[in-house]
Structure formats: C-alpha cells, structure tokens
Design a protein around this motif. Structure first.
Motif, PDB file in Angstrom:
ATOM      1  N   ALA A  58     -18.278  98.190 -45.510  1.00 48.63           N
ATOM      2  CA  ALA A  58     -17.257  97.284 -46.037  1.00 48.63           C
ATOM      3  C   ALA A  58     -17.284  95.928 -45.338  1.00 48.63           C
ATOM      4  O   ALA A  58     -17.052  94.891 -45.965  1.00 48.63           O
ATOM      5  CB  ALA A  58     -15.881  97.924 -45.884  1.00 48.63           C
ATOM      6  N   ARG A  59     -17.596  95.945 -44.062  1.00 45.90           N
ATOM      7  CA  ARG A  59     -17.596  94.705 -43.289  1.00 45.90           C
ATOM      8  C   ARG A  59     -18.837  93.875 -43.545  1.00 45.90           C
ATOM      9  O   ARG A  59     -18.798  92.648 -43.524  1.00 45.90           O
ATOM     10  CB  ARG A  59     -17.474  95.044 -41.805  1.00 45.90           C
ATOM     11  CG  ARG A  59     -17.380  93.833 -40.885  1.00 45.90           C
ATOM     12  CD  ARG A  59     -17.146  94.292 -39.464  1.00 45.90           C
ATOM     13  NE  ARG A  59     -18.145  95.278 -39.071  1.00 45.90           N
ATOM     14  CZ  ARG A  59     -18.086  95.986 -37.947  1.00 45.90           C
ATOM     15  NH1 ARG A  59     -17.052  95.849 -37.138  1.00 45.90           N
ATOM     16  NH2 ARG A  59     -19.033  96.849 -37.657  1.00 45.90           N
ATOM     17  N   GLY A  60     -20.000  94.535 -43.772  1.00 42.41           N
ATOM     18  CA  GLY A  60     -21.248  93.820 -43.989  1.00 42.41           C
ATOM     19  C   GLY A  60     -21.852  93.334 -42.680  1.00 42.41           C
ATOM     20  O   GLY A  60     -21.320  93.560 -41.589  1.00 42.41           O
ATOM     21  N   ASP A  61     -23.004  92.657 -42.783  1.00 46.84           N
ATOM     22  CA  ASP A  61     -23.721  92.194 -41.588  1.00 46.84           C
ATOM     23  C   ASP A  61     -23.315  90.797 -41.140  1.00 46.84           C
ATOM     24  O   ASP A  61     -23.746  90.328 -40.093  1.00 46.84           O
ATOM     25  CB  ASP A  61     -25.233  92.206 -41.857  1.00 46.84           C
ATOM     26  CG  ASP A  61     -25.753  93.622 -42.076  1.00 46.84           C
ATOM     27  OD1 ASP A  61     -25.159  94.547 -41.498  1.00 46.84           O
ATOM     28  OD2 ASP A  61     -26.734  93.786 -42.818  1.00 46.84           O
ATOM     29  N   ASN A  62     -22.511  90.094 -41.953  1.00 45.13           N
ATOM     30  CA  ASN A  62     -22.077  88.726 -41.620  1.00 45.13           C
ATOM     31  C   ASN A  62     -23.263  87.810 -41.308  1.00 45.13           C
ATOM     32  O   ASN A  62     -23.284  87.088 -40.314  1.00 45.13           O
ATOM     33  CB  ASN A  62     -21.108  88.745 -40.428  1.00 45.13           C
ATOM     34  CG  ASN A  62     -19.813  89.469 -40.765  1.00 45.13           C
ATOM     35  OD1 ASN A  62     -19.320  89.371 -41.884  1.00 45.13           O
ATOM     36  ND2 ASN A  62     -19.270  90.181 -39.800  1.00 45.13           N
ATOM     37  N   LEU A  63     -24.303  87.874 -42.173  1.00 50.52           N
ATOM     38  CA  LEU A  63     -25.487  87.048 -41.974  1.00 50.52           C
ATOM     39  C   LEU A  63     -25.211  85.625 -42.427  1.00 50.52           C
ATOM     40  O   LEU A  63     -24.501  85.384 -43.411  1.00 50.52           O
ATOM     41  CB  LEU A  63     -26.664  87.630 -42.762  1.00 50.52           C
ATOM     42  CG  LEU A  63     -27.052  89.076 -42.415  1.00 50.52           C
ATOM     43  CD1 LEU A  63     -28.190  89.541 -43.318  1.00 50.52           C
ATOM     44  CD2 LEU A  63     -27.458  89.181 -40.958  1.00 50.52           C
ATOM     45  N   THR A  64     -25.780  84.667 -41.707  1.00 49.24           N
ATOM     46  CA  THR A  64     -25.617  83.259 -42.040  1.00 49.24           C
ATOM     47  C   THR A  64     -26.952  82.693 -42.480  1.00 49.24           C
ATOM     48  O   THR A  64     -27.950  82.813 -41.761  1.00 49.24           O
ATOM     49  CB  THR A  64     -25.102  82.470 -40.823  1.00 49.24           C
ATOM     50  OG1 THR A  64     -23.852  83.040 -40.398  1.00 49.24           O
ATOM     51  CG2 THR A  64     -24.904  81.012 -41.173  1.00 49.24           C
ATOM     52  N   ALA A  65     -26.992  82.087 -43.652  1.00 51.49           N
ATOM     53  CA  ALA A  65     -28.223  81.508 -44.184  1.00 51.49           C
ATOM     54  C   ALA A  65     -28.470  80.139 -43.564  1.00 51.49           C
ATOM     55  O   ALA A  65     -27.571  79.299 -43.524  1.00 51.49           O
ATOM     56  CB  ALA A  65     -28.149  81.407 -45.700  1.00 51.49           C
TER      57      ALA A  65
END
Length: 522
Positions: A58-65
C-alpha cells in the motif's frame, strides 16, 4: 481439579484433579485452551508478516524519477507491483492460513467461553441447604441425602449400562462419598475450608487438554492410525523433502550446480561476449516454465537477427558446445536468448509470457553475477574478474559488451553516436565534464531530451584517485599513513590508494532494469 477455595479451576492446556479424587478428567474446554495458546504462538508472527507485506504494497517504494526514462520505468513498476505483486501462490497460501487459523482460534474460544467452571461444593453435591455442620438436624439431612444418593449412584446399580454412563456414575459416587466425609468429619470440614481438601494441601495434577472424542473407545483405532500416519509417514516425508531441497542450495540460496557451472566455465581469458551464456546456464533457469511454439519461433528469429548484426556470439563457448549444455537444459537456452534480447534493448518485441521469464532472470541475475565473481576471485583470474564486472555494468544499463558506454545516457542511440564521430565520439568522461562535448553529442535534441542527458551525467560516479607509494613511518588511528622521506634497499614499499567520490547520488540510473539497484564497489 485444582484444590483451592472449594473450587476446581481449569488451566490453559489442561485440567487438574482434587487430591484424593483419584480420577483425571479430560474435556473439550481444556483442549480449547491448549489450542488457543498453540495457535496464537504460530499465527501471530505469520499475521505480522502478512500485514507488513500488505502495508509495504500500500505504501509503495516512493521512487523519485530523475529523468523521463526513469519516470516511465516507475510507472511500469508501480503497475506491476503494489497489490498486484502480492497475487502469488505463496502469499495467497499464507493469507488463507492466517484467515482460517484465526477463525479456528475463534471457534476454540467460543468452546472455552461456553465451558462451565466445575465447583466442588459438598452441600450442592448432596442437595442439602448449607448450614452449620454442628447442627444435629442438618447432620440428619446430610446422612439421609447420602444414603439415598449412594444407593442411587452405586456402581453395582449401573451394571449393564454403557461405558460412558458407568464412568459418569462412578465419578458422581466418588463425589458423594467425598462430600459426606467432609460434612460429617469436623476436622475434614475445617481442612476443606482452608485448603479445599480433607487431606490437607496437595499439588495439582495437570494434563494436556484433549478433546473427548479421542478418549472414546470406538475412536481408539482411528486415533492410532492417524497417529501412525503422521509419525511414520508424513513427518519422514516432510523432513526428507526439506533436506533434499535444502542440499541443492549454497550461500545466499544460490544453487550448488550454479557454482559448479561457474567454476567449470569461467577459465582464464574467457571473453566478455560469452559471459551471457555462462549466466544463462545457471541452474536456477533450468526449470523455466514451458512456452508455446509461437514463443519459440520468436526467440529463434530474434537469435538469428542478433547473430547476423554481431550482437550475439555466433558460436557458443567451446566447453558449452562440447557438453551440449543448451540442448540438455532447454530452459537455459531460452534464458541465453532472453539475456541477449535485453542487452540489445529488444524487449518490446517479446510476448507477455517471455517478458515474465526475462523479469525472473533479471531479478536473479544480481546474486548470480556476484557468485560468478566469487568463483573467479578464488582462482585469482584478474582478467576474468574485470570482464565479469564489466558484464554486470552491461546488465544494469542494457548494453551489449561491444557497444559504446555512451548508450547508458538517455536518448543516445547508435545513430546519435555515429553523428558525434562514431569511434571518434567523445568518451563518457568528457561528456560528463565538458559541456561542449555534451552539446555535440546531443545535437538535434529538444530541450527536454538535453535536460535528461544532463541529469543523467550528474548521476554517474565522478571520482578522483590518489596513489601514494613509499615506506610507512606511522599509521594513525583514522587509517591514514605517514611515509618516510626516503626509501632504502630492502625496505617494504606500500601503495596507499585513496578514492574520493564527489557526491552521493543514490540509486543507479538504470531505466531498463525492472527494479531499483544501488551502487556497488568491487
């Protein structure tokens, strides 16, 4: 039954019996307490594991492009991961076990809640209203009630009845005798008031709670058969299966056959173009699921195309050909073609089934390439170590070994490199440090494409290497060395290498890799 305050208490996992009663009872309530405790110990950590995975999804990996290519990768990863990634057989089995397990625990709790607390009250047993044991009238009532009940429940009066009724009558007869003894003997009554037992304080006897049906005579054969099946059949099979599987794996859950293949194939001077074949022959890829005839035809077509264009070795490594390894393990042959398809960035031509195989291969590749490096490091094959390190860089950036390192920059193609001079094109180091060279390479790009290239150059490692050689005079606590001004014949010379990294940029810019990868040092 535990003696204390005139009351028998049930403990979790078992029941006691009052001193002098001579009979140990089992019942479903005791089994319920035991099952609740055992089930909770098993289900609690498993439930926390399932909940943690659900929370992470639910939280995800919080990746930034950092570039547009990375943004496209993140969108793709988020679609394929999240809750969809949890739809695996293992996780579904774990979830089903947790749900069914807690439902069973709730069922046991309902049994424990409805179980009655059995009290040993001598007045209630004889059916006499409580009063003073010194009162003669009450004593007459006690004796009268005792005679009637003892005649009614005497074992001789129950001959011919079934076993359960006889056992129940015998237990009740013992309680009647015990109640009569307590209420007619002042000393026994006094002990009962203080300890709950006419014989004084006794330790409680405890037994594991068992359901009643296990103790019924008609079920004895069934219980014995089930016990033998579990102990003699299921347990040995489970242990044997676990052992046979565990001995196939070595460190970091890499199969021992993979280490054997690497040791056999990774000889001195092995070329970079043959390393994809070595990786494909890992034992982990032998059991890839079978695919359709159309998929096989597609892979054969792509294989011939890449060989014709010089982007795949025309002939396999001689040891692989001699042992006919790809024919022996067709899954490894498919893995070999898929690895080359990835290195040449042709993955868009694959079917969904083949893309699934490729993602499995890429997820396994990180640890497997490290194992390849370990295999040659023990043999001190420096050239092979260098090629394996370069091969991993190619796997991270999806670049065939003979192609220019400039292709790790976004939007840079072979055509763009040819415009910049082909083999005379600027090196990746000059593109990073010299803006004019970068502008030359990006000729014809729009502002967004140029911004992507500039952002990617800032993500590549920029290091300065300093080497000092001499005779060590002093080694400080922080690890730095002080050298003598001069060296004499016979002195031990030491090379002290310092590597300075200008900045830390986080994960590697690898838009073609289906997962996030952090930088590594070899």
């Amino acid at each position: 039954r535990a003696a204390g305050s005139g009351r028998a208490r049930r403990a979790a996992g078992g029941r006691g019996c009052a001193a002098g009663m001579g009979r140990l009872e089992y019942d479903d309530t005791g089994f319920a307490f035991f099952g609740i405790g055992l089930g909770t110990c098993f289900l609690l950590p498993l439930s926390l594991h399932v909940a943690w995975r659900l929370l992470a999804a639910a939280r995800g990996d919080n990746l930034t492009a950092r570039t547009r290519l990375e943004r496209e990768k993140i969108v793709k990863v988020e679609k394929e991961k999240g809750f969809r990634a949890l739809l695996t057989r293992n996780f579904l089995i774990e979830t089903a076990v947790v749900v069914c397990g807690w439902l069973f625990v709730l069922y046991l709790y309902s049994i424990a809640e409805t179980g009655e607390i059995i009290q040993f009250d001598p007045w209630e047993v004889l059916g006499v209203e409580q009063g003073s044991v010194d009162d003669r009238i009450i004593q007459k009532k006690i004796k009268s009630a005792y005679r009637k009940l003892s005649l009614l429940h005497h074992p001789d009066r129950n001959v011919g009845k079934d076993v359960a009724e006889q056992a129940q009558a015998g237990m009740l007869f013992e309680r009647i005798q015990k109640a009569h003894e307590i209420l007619t003997n002042p000393d026994a009554y006094q002990l009962f008031q203080t300890t709950g037992s006419p014989d004084g304080s006794r330790d409680m006897e405890v037994s594991i709670g068992l359901p009643k049906f296990l103790l019924e005579k008609k079920n004895h054969n069934l219980v014995l058969v089930v016990y033998l099946l579990i102990l003699v059949v299921l347990v040995p099979i489970s242990v044997g299966s676990w052992y046979s599987q565990s001995k196939l794996f070595g460190d970091r859950l890499i199969m021992n056959d993979s280490y054997n293949i690497y040791t056999y194939l990774l000889e001195k001077g092995i070329k970079l173009e043959h390393l994809p074949e070595v990786l494909a022959l890992s034992a982990e890829f032998r059991s890839l699921p079978p695919r359709s005839a159309a998929d096989k035809e597609l892979l054969e077509k792509l294989s011939q195309q890449m060989k014709t264009e010089g982007k795949m070795a025309r002939e396999s490594f001689r040891k692989i050909v001699q042992a006919d390894m790809f024919k022996r393990w067709p899954g490894c042959g498919r893995a070999n073609v898929l690895i080359h398809v990835y290195l040449n960035r042709l993955t868009d031509e694959l079917t969904p089934a083949l893309k699934e195989d490729l993602e499995f291969i890429l997820n396994k590749s990180k640890l497997l390439i490290e194992a390849m490096n370990e295999a040659v490091s023990y043999s001190r094959l420096l050239d092979s170590v260098h090629n394996i390190v370069k091969f991993e860089q190619c796997m991270v950036q999806a670049i065939w070994g003979t192609e220019s390192p400039l292709k790790q920059l976004p939007h840079i193609t072979n055509e763009q490199i040819a415009k910049a001079g082909g083999v005379q094109a600027p090196s990746i180091q000059r593109v990073i440090s010299v803006e004019e060279e970068r502008e030359k390479l990006c000729e014809g790009f729009d502002s967004l494409q140029k911004a992507d290239v500039t952002a990617a150059t800032k993500l590549l490692p920029q290091m300065e290497v300093k080497v000092t050689m001499g005779v060590i005079a002093e080694e400080k606590r922080d690890g730095t060395l002080t050298f003598e001004e001069q060296a004499c014949e016979g002195d031990i010379m030491t090379a002290f290498v310092e590597i300075y990294r200008e900045h830390n940029v986080g994960p590697v810019h690898a838009p073609y890799l289906p997962f996030q990868k952090n930088e590594e040092w070899f």
